[in-house]
Motif scaffolding. Sequence first.
Motif, PDB file in Angstrom:
ATOM      1  N   HIS A  81       0.860  -1.187   0.000  1.00 36.42           N
ATOM      2  CA  HIS A  81       0.000   0.000   0.000  1.00 36.42           C
ATOM      3  C   HIS A  81       0.893   1.232   0.000  1.00 36.42           C
ATOM      4  CE1 HIS A  81       0.704  -0.931   4.251  1.00 36.42           C
ATOM      5  NE2 HIS A  81       0.375   0.315   4.581  1.00 36.42           N
ATOM      6  N   HIS A  83       1.600   3.776   2.181  1.00 41.82           N
ATOM      7  CA  HIS A  83       2.129   4.483   3.349  1.00 41.82           C
ATOM      8  C   HIS A  83       3.650   4.656   3.291  1.00 41.82           C
ATOM      9  CE1 HIS A  83      -1.700   3.632   5.865  1.00 41.82           C
ATOM     10  NE2 HIS A  83      -1.718   4.839   5.333  1.00 41.82           N
ATOM     11  N   ARG A  86       6.310   2.272   4.413  1.00 39.40           N
ATOM     12  CA  ARG A  86       6.432   1.031   3.639  1.00 39.40           C
ATOM     13  C   ARG A  86       7.183   1.234   2.320  1.00 39.40           C
ATOM     14  NH1 ARG A  86       4.871  -3.197   6.652  1.00 39.40           N
ATOM     15  NH2 ARG A  86       3.738  -2.233   8.336  1.00 39.40           N
ATOM     16  N   HIS A 166      -7.206  -1.753   5.165  1.00 41.21           N
ATOM     17  CA  HIS A 166      -6.273  -0.769   5.721  1.00 41.21           C
ATOM     18  C   HIS A 166      -6.210   0.485   4.842  1.00 41.21           C
ATOM     19  CE1 HIS A 166      -2.680   0.624   7.826  1.00 41.21           C
ATOM     20  NE2 HIS A 166      -2.007   0.636   6.695  1.00 41.21           N
ATOM     21  N   ASP A 185      -0.418  -4.295   5.978  1.00 38.49           N
ATOM     22  CA  ASP A 185      -1.092  -3.894   7.223  1.00 38.49           C
ATOM     23  C   ASP A 185      -2.553  -4.348   7.305  1.00 38.49           C
ATOM     24  OD1 ASP A 185       1.008  -2.619   8.615  1.00 38.49           O
ATOM     25  OD2 ASP A 185       0.785  -0.809   7.401  1.00 38.49           O
TER      26      ASP A 185
HETATM   27 ZN   LIG Z   1       0.050   1.160   6.504  1.00 38.50          ZN
END
Ligand SMILES: [Zn+2]
Length: 323
Positions: A81, A83, A86, A166, A185
């Motif tokens: 994803h 974020h 990450r 998430h 996540d």
């Molecule tokens: Zn995340």
Amino acid sequence: MSTPKKFASQADLEEKQVSFTRLSEHAYAYTAEGDPNTGIIIGDDAVLVADTQATPAMAQDVVRRIREVTDKPIKYVVLTHYHAVRVLGASGFDPQEIIASQDTYDLIVERGEQDKASEIGRFPRLFRDVESVPPGMTWPTMTFSRKMTLWLGSLEVQLLQLGRGHTKGDTVVWLPQDRILFSGDLVEYDATPYTGDAYLRDWPATLDAIAALGPEKLVPGRGAALTTPAQVKAGLDGTRAFVTEMFASVKRGAQAGEDLRSVYRSTYAALKPKFGHWVIFDHCLPFDVSRAYDEATAHRDPRIWTAQRDKELWEALEGQVRV
Ligand SMILES: [Zn+2]
């Protein structure tokens, strides 16, 4: 909650112990006591990395571990994803391709810059040597929708969008031959799910879809690698319990006409005995409750977090902000 809490995780400075766990001849988990995890898949001719750590400097420690077990080239980085914690280490792997879902790509376009500033402000320890991050965004070089299959020689690697949870763009990495799943996540273990950008109504069905694949081992976004079917079930059940109980508590308050601060207080009190020992509980809960309140009331899609909005929320829910 009588003493004001320092904003988000600015007081969390303790380094964690890294584990590099062999799951099969093809799969390893790089975990760090509740800090963000990285997955490693080794095929016949190439290595794939799932989630990158927060900075290229931190990615170097993952590369060092990989080089202890293989000299094959690191060809692929998959972003589960968008974020920052990450994705910002991606350049440290110097991959041929950076792969993400189209929905994740769209989120980077829409809110990547704000998310980067917000995440670094919330949790400085997680961005060690942040100056090693290249300017701008980490852009995927390949995107897909729903499903993409990579063949690392004879090893099949499936990238699957099983539903929202998430974030809108969540992707899991699945090794059908080894029955090993890297969840990002969508699943956490002994760590509090962050739901600030989540789709709480959709999340339980996405966990059902993960369970339906029948993973025997699972690497969560945070927490230890789950290496037996019983542990996998515990990870899925724990995540589901947190997400559904938190959202139910917030919905109850919102439907009774309570304001956000009051809903936050009651939800914190309701969840603390059961989940308060999970890492980053106090960090996540203001953001989690805020998103849940939005979803229960006026906002189908998560609103963009900015460094400014973060501080305003913290002050509204935790009183004085000390930075
Ligand atoms: Zn995340």
